[in-house]
Design a protein around this motif. Sequence first.
Motif, PDB file in Angstrom:
ATOM      1  N   THR A  97       9.690  14.423  -0.803  1.00 32.27           N
ATOM      2  CA  THR A  97       9.413  13.271  -1.654  1.00 32.27           C
ATOM      3  C   THR A  97      10.360  13.253  -2.850  1.00 32.27           C
ATOM      4  N   LEU A  98      10.616  12.071  -3.388  1.00 32.95           N
ATOM      5  CA  LEU A  98      11.471  11.948  -4.573  1.00 32.95           C
ATOM      6  C   LEU A  98      10.899  12.736  -5.742  1.00 32.95           C
ATOM      7  N   CYS A  99       9.595  12.849  -5.774  1.00 33.65           N
ATOM      8  CA  CYS A  99       8.922  13.593  -6.835  1.00 33.65           C
ATOM      9  C   CYS A  99       9.365  15.055  -6.843  1.00 33.65           C
ATOM     10  N   ASP A 100       9.770  15.563  -5.681  1.00 32.22           N
ATOM     11  CA  ASP A 100      10.188  16.954  -5.548  1.00 32.22           C
ATOM     12  C   ASP A 100      11.709  17.147  -5.616  1.00 32.22           C
ATOM     13  N   TRP A 101      12.453  16.049  -5.671  1.00 30.76           N
ATOM     14  CA  TRP A 101      13.908  16.167  -5.748  1.00 30.76           C
ATOM     15  C   TRP A 101      14.305  16.772  -7.084  1.00 30.76           C
ATOM     16  N   SER A 102      15.326  17.604  -7.056  1.00 28.64           N
ATOM     17  CA  SER A 102      15.882  18.183  -8.282  1.00 28.64           C
ATOM     18  C   SER A 102      17.045  17.315  -8.759  1.00 28.64           C
ATOM     19  N   LYS A 103      17.542  17.594  -9.933  1.00 32.34           N
ATOM     20  CA  LYS A 103      18.700  16.852 -10.437  1.00 32.34           C
ATOM     21  C   LYS A 103      19.870  16.995  -9.472  1.00 32.34           C
TER      22      LYS A 103
ATOM     23  N   ASP B  70      15.050  -1.396  -2.549  1.00 31.23           N
ATOM     24  CA  ASP B  70      14.081  -2.493  -2.445  1.00 31.23           C
ATOM     25  C   ASP B  70      12.678  -1.884  -2.547  1.00 31.23           C
ATOM     26  N   PRO B  71      12.271  -1.474  -3.742  1.00 31.62           N
ATOM     27  CA  PRO B  71      11.016  -0.740  -3.884  1.00 31.62           C
ATOM     28  C   PRO B  71       9.775  -1.557  -3.551  1.00 31.62           C
ATOM     29  N   LYS B  72       8.894  -0.942  -2.792  1.00 32.54           N
ATOM     30  CA  LYS B  72       7.619  -1.560  -2.424  1.00 32.54           C
ATOM     31  C   LYS B  72       6.444  -0.690  -2.885  1.00 32.54           C
ATOM     32  N   PHE B  73       6.747   0.558  -3.287  1.00 31.38           N
ATOM     33  CA  PHE B  73       5.728   1.512  -3.713  1.00 31.38           C
ATOM     34  C   PHE B  73       6.163   2.216  -4.992  1.00 31.38           C
ATOM     35  N   ALA B  74       5.193   2.641  -5.792  1.00 29.27           N
ATOM     36  CA  ALA B  74       5.468   3.426  -6.995  1.00 29.27           C
ATOM     37  C   ALA B  74       4.553   4.643  -6.985  1.00 29.27           C
ATOM     38  N   CYS B  75       5.050   5.748  -7.501  1.00 20.88           N
ATOM     39  CA  CYS B  75       4.262   6.973  -7.583  1.00 20.88           C
ATOM     40  C   CYS B  75       3.435   6.945  -8.870  1.00 20.88           C
ATOM     41  N   VAL B  76       2.137   7.130  -8.729  1.00 20.32           N
ATOM     42  CA  VAL B  76       1.272   7.136  -9.909  1.00 20.32           C
ATOM     43  C   VAL B  76       1.338   8.476 -10.648  1.00 20.32           C
ATOM     44  N   LYS B  77       2.019   9.470 -10.061  1.00 21.68           N
ATOM     45  CA  LYS B  77       2.190  10.768 -10.705  1.00 21.68           C
ATOM     46  C   LYS B  77       3.394  10.761 -11.654  1.00 21.68           C
ATOM     47  N   CYS B  78       4.542  10.262 -11.175  1.00 21.21           N
ATOM     48  CA  CYS B  78       5.772  10.366 -11.973  1.00 21.21           C
ATOM     49  C   CYS B  78       6.429   9.028 -12.288  1.00 21.21           C
TER      50      CYS B  78
END
Length: 55
Positions: A7-13, A29-37
């Motif tokens: 997941t993008l949430c786990d990607w590093s720099k 073309d974003p259709k979703f957003a993470c409520v965590k980050c």
Amino acid sequence: MSSKCKTLCDWSKKDFVSKFDELKTIVGDPKFACVKCGRAACEKKWLCKGKPLGG
């Protein structure tokens, strides 16, 4: 797309730099957003806690 679906949430720099072309496709073309980050993506699978952006 990468065979390893992290997941993008786990990607590093380093991931953001080395996989920039893949990133452009994922967030283009974003259709979703993470409520965590707060990251956004075209598919829910790219986010750890994705919620639909549309109504």
